[in-house]
Design a protein around this motif. Structure first.
Motif, PDB file in Angstrom:
ATOM      1  N   LEU A   1      -4.718  23.822  14.755  1.00 55.08           N
ATOM      2  CA  LEU A   1      -5.081  22.287  14.803  1.00 55.08           C
ATOM      3  C   LEU A   1      -7.284  23.311  14.789  1.00 55.08           C
ATOM      4  O   LEU A   1      -7.758  22.563  14.187  1.00 55.08           O
TER       5      LEU A   1
ATOM      6  N   SER B   1      -7.646  16.118  13.450  1.00 55.85           N
ATOM      7  CA  SER B   1      -6.451  15.954  14.694  1.00 55.85           C
ATOM      8  C   SER B   1      -5.106  14.729  14.181  1.00 55.85           C
ATOM      9  O   SER B   1      -4.017  15.538  13.888  1.00 55.85           O
TER      10      SER B   1
ATOM     11  N   ARG C   1      -1.450  23.666  17.685  1.00 54.08           N
ATOM     12  CA  ARG C   1      -2.838  23.761  18.597  1.00 54.08           C
ATOM     13  C   ARG C   1      -3.725  24.451  18.743  1.00 54.08           C
ATOM     14  O   ARG C   1      -5.274  24.292  17.914  1.00 54.08           O
TER      15      ARG C   1
ATOM     16  N   SER D   1      -9.364  17.002  21.236  1.00 48.58           N
ATOM     17  CA  SER D   1      -8.306  16.111  19.936  1.00 48.58           C
ATOM     18  C   SER D   1      -7.461  16.819  20.053  1.00 48.58           C
ATOM     19  O   SER D   1      -6.377  16.606  18.997  1.00 48.58           O
ATOM     20  N   LEU D   2      -7.159  18.637  20.346  1.00 46.79           N
ATOM     21  CA  LEU D   2      -5.851  19.131  19.838  1.00 46.79           C
ATOM     22  C   LEU D   2      -4.516  18.531  20.175  1.00 46.79           C
ATOM     23  O   LEU D   2      -3.501  18.781  20.920  1.00 46.79           O
TER      24      LEU D   2
END
Lengths: 72, 207
Positions: free
Chosen positions: A36, B82, A33, A24-25
């Motif tokens: 997140l 995300s 990233r 999902s990054l």
């Protein structure tokens, strides 16, 4: 099965979800990233109460529900 | 035990798979029975539908189902979080752009200013002395005629905005004394300044 998920299990859960998190990054800019990743893990830990509150039927309940639905 | 389910457990696996095919087609059941251990518990229960066996099956299924739901919840949480995070980050970048080589009107390129302290600019107007805040040259001249203490009192009063009482505490004197020093200083300034201005005017108009 009184307490559905211990804190240790939650950590294990995060570990086992690691590939999903890594994937999902890619949704964001490469500079963000690490941020997140951290935020996702935080979010999972924060959602502990919610996870613990998830109800699951046992086999009989599940079956009974299915059978009554089919009858209609 | 439930009538419906006890009827279900009384059949063989083959019979069930034929008559309740839609039940076995459900993903959760399919996945559950894919595990050989679970399949064994299920067939054991069908062979001998005792309370113990059914209880065991119930419990195993419950844990399995719970885990499946948690994973599902987590996966959607991670995915949507995300996406949302990226949206926020984009907005942030859009609003606060980091433009390194644009030239704003007033002061050079951003790139030139990063990590580069201009010593002269830093020192400019940095002293807190009263005279460094004044642009009128005559008044600066007038200030030079004050004593050090008068100058200090005025600096404290005007550049730091301290009250007479606070200044008095600094000097260990009475506020009344400070007040009179201040008044005298201002009078002196006024005298010098006015004289100067009158001199100038006289020179300009009469000289």
């Amino acid at each position: 099965m009184d307490k559905k998920l211990s804190k240790e299990e939650l950590i294990d859960l995060i570990d086992s979800l690691n590939p999903k998190i890594k994937k999902s990054l890619k949704n964001t800019h490469y500079q963000d990233r690490n941020d997140l990743e951290q935020e996702i893990k935080l979010k999972i830990i924060e959602s502990y109460e919610k996870i613990a509150a998830i109800e699951a039927p046992n086999f009989e309940e599940f079956l009974a529900e299915f059978l009554t639905k089919q009858k209609r | 035990m439930n009538k419906l389910t006890s009827h279900f457990f009384s059949h063989s696996l083959e019979f069930l798979q034929q008559h309740y095919s839609s039940f076995f087609e459900q993903p959760i059941i399919q996945l559950f029975l894919q595990n050989p251990e679970h399949l064994k518990i299920f067939t054991d229960t069908l062979d001998s539908p005792s309370t113990h066996n059914i209880g065991h099956l119930n419990e195993t299924f419950k844990i399995f189902y719970y885990r499946a739901r948690v994973y599902k919840y987590m996966c959607s949480l991670i995915y949507f979080f995300s996406v949302d995070f990226d949206k926020r980050a984009r907005k942030q970048r859009e609003r606060y752009r980091m433009v390194l080589d644009a030239t704003p009107k007033d002061n050079g390129r951003m790139m030139d200013r990063i990590g580069n302290l201009d010593g002269r600019l830093e020192k400019m107007g940095e002293t807190n002395e009263l005279s460094s805040h004044i642009s009128d040259e005559k008044l600066i001249e007038a200030l030079k005629n004050l004593t050090t203490k008068q100058n200090l009192v005025l600096t404290m009063a005007f550049t730091y905005g301290l009250s007479n009482k606070e200044i008095a505490a600094y000097f260990h004197e009475s506020p009344q004394n400070i007040s009179s020093i201040r008044k005298q200083a201002l009078k002196k300034l006024q005298k010098y300044y006015m004289n100067d201005v009158y001199d100038r005017k006289e020179k300009r108009y009469c000289g």
